[in-house]
Write an enzyme that holds these catalytic residues in place. Structure first.
Site, PDB file in Angstrom:
ATOM      1  N   ASN A 104      24.027   1.542 -41.594  1.00 60.88           N
ATOM      2  CA  ASN A 104      25.489   1.610 -41.587  1.00 60.88           C
ATOM      3  C   ASN A 104      26.043   2.477 -40.448  1.00 60.88           C
ATOM      4  O   ASN A 104      27.216   2.355 -40.098  1.00 60.88           O
ATOM      5  CB  ASN A 104      26.004   2.149 -42.920  1.00 60.88           C
ATOM      6  CG  ASN A 104      26.073   1.076 -43.994  1.00 60.88           C
ATOM      7  OD1 ASN A 104      26.075  -0.112 -43.694  1.00 60.88           O
ATOM      8  ND2 ASN A 104      26.125   1.483 -45.257  1.00 60.88           N
ATOM      9  N   HIS A 343      19.788   2.488 -49.275  1.00 59.62           N
ATOM     10  CA  HIS A 343      19.359   3.153 -48.049  1.00 59.62           C
ATOM     11  C   HIS A 343      20.317   2.966 -46.871  1.00 59.62           C
ATOM     12  O   HIS A 343      19.898   2.896 -45.712  1.00 59.62           O
ATOM     13  CB  HIS A 343      17.942   2.678 -47.671  1.00 59.62           C
ATOM     14  CG  HIS A 343      16.981   2.773 -48.809  1.00 59.62           C
ATOM     15  ND1 HIS A 343      16.763   1.716 -49.671  1.00 59.62           N
ATOM     16  CD2 HIS A 343      16.212   3.787 -49.256  1.00 59.62           C
ATOM     17  CE1 HIS A 343      15.892   2.075 -50.606  1.00 59.62           C
ATOM     18  NE2 HIS A 343      15.542   3.333 -50.370  1.00 59.62           N
ATOM     19  N   CYS A 344      21.607   2.883 -47.179  1.00 59.75           N
ATOM     20  CA  CYS A 344      22.645   2.748 -46.134  1.00 59.75           C
ATOM     21  C   CYS A 344      22.427   1.513 -45.256  1.00 59.75           C
ATOM     22  O   CYS A 344      22.848   1.506 -44.102  1.00 59.75           O
ATOM     23  CB  CYS A 344      22.718   3.996 -45.261  1.00 59.75           C
ATOM     24  SG  CYS A 344      23.187   5.478 -46.158  1.00 59.75           S
ATOM     25  N   THR A 345      21.758   0.497 -45.784  1.00 62.29           N
ATOM     26  CA  THR A 345      21.550  -0.727 -45.017  1.00 62.29           C
ATOM     27  C   THR A 345      21.617  -1.945 -45.928  1.00 62.29           C
ATOM     28  O   THR A 345      20.605  -2.617 -46.188  1.00 62.29           O
ATOM     29  CB  THR A 345      20.221  -0.699 -44.228  1.00 62.29           C
ATOM     30  OG1 THR A 345      20.091  -1.927 -43.499  1.00 62.29           O
ATOM     31  CG2 THR A 345      19.020  -0.467 -45.129  1.00 62.29           C
TER      32      THR A 345
END
Length: 389
Positions: A104, A343-345
């Site tokens: 992100n 995981h921010c993805t």
């Protein structure tokens, strides 16, 4: 969790731990002896603080194959560096190519500029294991493509992107290449010159073994980014505009001198051990963990197949067990620190087929021991046995 049980730390993809003792020793020494404002005075403490910053730049430049240390701007973290690069380079009408496994920290600045400036963004899909087809990148290029932004290694899959090949594609059309080295700096060989990288964003607190609140952005000498922040630099103070000299142009405000001193020692440790030795060590531990998990029925590991090179990231899903519950039990019952979720993805999870569930991510580091890997494998086995009765 028992208070006297030793912690098994397998969350190095978020922040490496522990640090070499020289890291925190240097930080304490600077705080005690020379924590003045670098570049903001001619007295001895200020000069000593300035020297700390320059020596760290020199070590980073040597490690990363950068010709001029002043082409490195210190940042708070990789996210800060990526925002500096993306927001400082792009203008209305520009086109950007990124991948479907971006963090992100790449995606959100790009999406923000889509709304704010009307830039175009194409996300080229990798396969489920994180392999990028270069033909798809080449076919996505447009006359107005200004930037290719890519992770060097996925923070979810551990897959490694062929940076040199992407650099060739970018160079043919005059686009710039921005590399997110959050999972690779310090653990994979990086040489700016030979790899054709125009912009490199890296953290200090992960593979470089420094403290949190440190990082950097390499900026090719031919690129003039619009500064993300404007303010005091200690130079050209009489001018109303931000100075053009590097690195001052990109370092407004008082820097984290104490943290940067720690980062210098993290880099020194890596240079002594060598990146090759560190990667080999982490690769051995990762293979050991993957084999132990795959030997258990009902476990799926995301990312490259066993035997394919990757960074030390093992994201996995256990059939019929929520990843958050698995991570909670690993922590509370066995003292093992991992990370569960997305995981921010979210793009990466959608690509890997785990967009509905998320995953558990275990990430060994250089200081992880084989016995800790064995404990992790056994803990997962016990949790599976208990929950699947």
């Amino acid at each position: 969790m028992s208070q006297d049980r030793p912690l098994i730390y397998l969350d190095n993809a978020a922040t490496s731990w522990p640090k070499p003792p020289a890291v925190w020793e240097a930080m304490e020494r600077v705080m005690r002896e020379s924590a003045a404002n670098p570049g903001r005075g001619g007295h001895a403490m200020a000069v000593k603080a300035s020297r700390t910053l320059f020596e760290t730049r020199k070590r980073l430049a040597k490690l990363l194959g950068i010709g001029n240390p002043n082409d490195i701007a210190f940042t708070n973290n990789t996210t800060h560096a990526l925002n500096m690069a993306i927001q400082g380079l792009l203008n209305p009408g520009d086109h950007v190519i990124a991948t479907s496994i971006e963090h992100n920290s790449v995606r959100r600045p790009l999406e923000a500029l889509k709304r704010k400036l009307g830039i175009e963004v194409t996300y080229v899909a990798t396969d489920a294991r994180g392999t990028l087809d270069l033909k798809h990148v080449a076919s996505a290029m447009k006359p107005n493509t200004k930037l290719i932004a890519t992770t060097h290694s996925s923070n979810l899959l551990g897959s490694i992107t062929p940076i040199e090949s992407l650099a060739e594609i970018a160079a043919k059309s005059g686009a710039k290449l921005l590399v997110d080295a959050a999972q690779s700096a310090g653990v994979l060989p990086i040489h700016i010159g030979s790899m054709g990288i125009d912009l490199l964003a890296f953290p200090g607190h992960k593979g470089l073994l420094g403290p949190q609140g440190t990082g950097g952005l390499y900026i090719h000498p031919d690129i003039d980014l619009e500064p993300l922040m404007h303010g005091g630099t200690g130079s050209k103070s009489e001018a109303p505009e931000q100075p053009t000299v590097r690195p001052d142009r990109y370092e407004a405000g008082t820097p984290n001198t104490v943290g940067i001193a720690g980062l210098a020692e993290g880099v020194a440790f890596i240079q002594k051990e060598t990146v090759q030795a560190i990667h080999a060590r982490e690769k051995h531990l990762t293979t050991m963990l993957m084999e132990g998990l795959l030997a258990q029925p009902g476990i799926t590991i995301l990312g490259p197949e066993p035997g394919v090179d990757r960074t030390a990231i093992v994201s996995f899903i256990v059939e019929a067990i929520d990843p958050s519950e698995m991570a909670f039990l690993l922590d509370q019952q066995f003292g093992i620190a991992v990370r569960a979720g997305f995981h921010c993805t979210p793009l990466g999870h959608d690509t890997a087929g785990s967009g509905e569930t998320g995953a558990v991510r275990a990430s060994p580091g250089y200081f992880t021991t084989e016995s800790e890997i064995v404990s992790m494998i056994e803990a997962v086995k016990q949790i599976k046995r208990t929950l699947n009765r």
